[in-house]
Scaffold this motif. Structure first.
Motif, mmCIF file in Angstrom:
data_model
loop_
_atom_site.group_PDB
_atom_site.id
_atom_site.type_symbol
_atom_site.label_atom_id
_atom_site.label_comp_id
_atom_site.label_asym_id
_atom_site.label_seq_id
_atom_site.Cartn_x
_atom_site.Cartn_y
_atom_site.Cartn_z
ATOM 1 N N VAL A 50 0.945 -1.289 -0.323
ATOM 2 C CA VAL A 50 -0.009 0.038 -0.314
ATOM 3 C C VAL A 50 0.712 0.998 0.598
ATOM 4 N N ALA A 51 2.443 1.353 1.032
ATOM 5 C CA ALA A 51 3.106 2.334 1.037
ATOM 6 C C ALA A 51 3.307 2.841 -0.510
ATOM 7 N N GLY A 110 -1.475 6.950 5.532
ATOM 8 C CA GLY A 110 -0.702 7.889 5.558
ATOM 9 C C GLY A 110 -0.373 8.527 4.567
ATOM 10 N N VAL A 111 -1.077 7.358 3.291
ATOM 11 C CA VAL A 111 -0.704 7.609 1.883
ATOM 12 C C VAL A 111 -1.673 8.194 1.105
ATOM 13 N N GLU A 112 -0.628 9.309 0.219
ATOM 14 C CA GLU A 112 -1.281 10.427 -0.548
ATOM 15 C C GLU A 112 -1.262 10.218 -2.062
ATOM 16 N N THR A 127 -10.557 6.545 0.192
ATOM 17 C CA THR A 127 -9.853 7.968 0.653
ATOM 18 C C THR A 127 -9.791 7.694 2.037
ATOM 19 N N ARG A 128 -10.576 7.085 2.923
ATOM 20 C CA ARG A 128 -10.724 6.611 4.093
ATOM 21 C C ARG A 128 -9.573 5.794 4.224
ATOM 22 N N HIS A 129 -9.291 4.882 3.800
ATOM 23 C CA HIS A 129 -8.166 3.866 4.099
ATOM 24 C C HIS A 129 -6.649 4.662 3.827
#
Length: 282
Positions: free
Chosen positions: A104-105, A128-130, A121-123
């Protein structure tokens, strides 16, 4: 009257109507009926798009709703989940071309296509991923192949659709979803009529999960037999006409019933039988 939102179509609609019927509630006779009143139970049903149900309930226009956990989370509505219903299961995951994204990062700075922007968006925020999230109404598996996105986020039923599209799942599931009962959030109190509704559905869930098991058992085997069939609080034990024998009755999980019957028979009890439970209150 208690005002309840019911899915009007899709995978939630049929099982929801079946569960309500099992709970003793009348249901509409035609799919085009948008509102149906059950005067006996003093309930008014509103048949709505599943995606809209959380919004109506959170606004206080309806008391209770049946929807998916995914749709509740995706809506961002201030409604709360109060009961899991055990059907319409789905798992949401990220996916991308093999070798392009490790976890995910690695989605940071990339574009993700999905039909569930709220969930994604919430996940991402929690991780902490943009990343850039774009909305597609369906067939998101093709977004990567067509160059619209670097990855997708979607419901995965069997997982076969991802390899077919040349994709692999990334990281842990985003969300495990199923049908749920929701009420208004923000600490709003549940009406007494809603409590009765919830008890009825809980009774249906228990009736679907358990069977009643009866058997005859010699007194000297009783303690070991009860360890196999402890029931919910404790089993019912009654003396039989033949001295040294007792009749035992207890609720057991349906999924384990056959194994329990085998174990009881090997222990010594006889006349072991199970019967379905149609309704209950615990």
């Amino acid at each position: 009257m208690l005002r309840i939102a019911i899915p009007n179509k899709g995978s939630l609609a049929g099982p929801a109507a079946a569960m309500l019927s099992e709970a003793g509630y009348q249901q509409r006779g035609h799919a085009k009926e948008l509102v149906f009143v059950d005067p006996v139970n003093e309930v008014e049903f509103f048949y709505l798009r599943p995606r809209d149900i959380a919004l109506y309930v959170s606004a206080g226009r309806l008391d209770i709703g049946i929807t998916g956990r995914d749709l509740l989370v995706d809506s961002g509505a201030s409604a709360q989940e109060v009961l899991q219903l055990g059907f319409a299961h789905s798992t949401y995951r990220y996916a991308a071309k093999p070798g392009t994204v490790g976890d995910v990062a690695d989605l940071a700075g990339r574009t993700i296509a999905t039909s569930y922007e709220g969930i994604v968006t919430r996940h991402l925020a929690e991780a902490g991923v943009e990343a850039r999230v774009i909305h597609l109404d369906g067939a998101v598996e093709t977004a990567v192949e067509l160059g619209v996105a670097d990855a997708i986020a979607d419901a995965v039923e069997t997982g076969s659709s991802l390899p077919d599209a040349g994709l692999v799942a990334i990281g842990e599931p985003i969300l495990e979803s199923e049908a749920v009962i929701i009420t208004r959030g923000g600490g709003a109190e549940i009406a007494p009529e809603a409590d009765r509704f919830l008890r009825r559905l809980q009774g249906v869930l228990v009736a679907r999960t358990y069977v009643m098991m009866d058997y005859d058992c010699r007194a000297e085997h009783l303690d070991r037999a009860i360890r196999l069939t402890p029931g919910l609080e404790s089993p019912t034990v009654s003396p039989l006409h033949n001295e040294g024998w007792v009749a035992v009755r207890a609720m057991v999980p349906t999924a384990q019933a056959q194994q329990i019957m085998d174990d009881l028979y090997e222990l010594g009890p006889r006349a072991v039988l199970t019967t379905s439970i149609h309704a209950c209150r615990l």
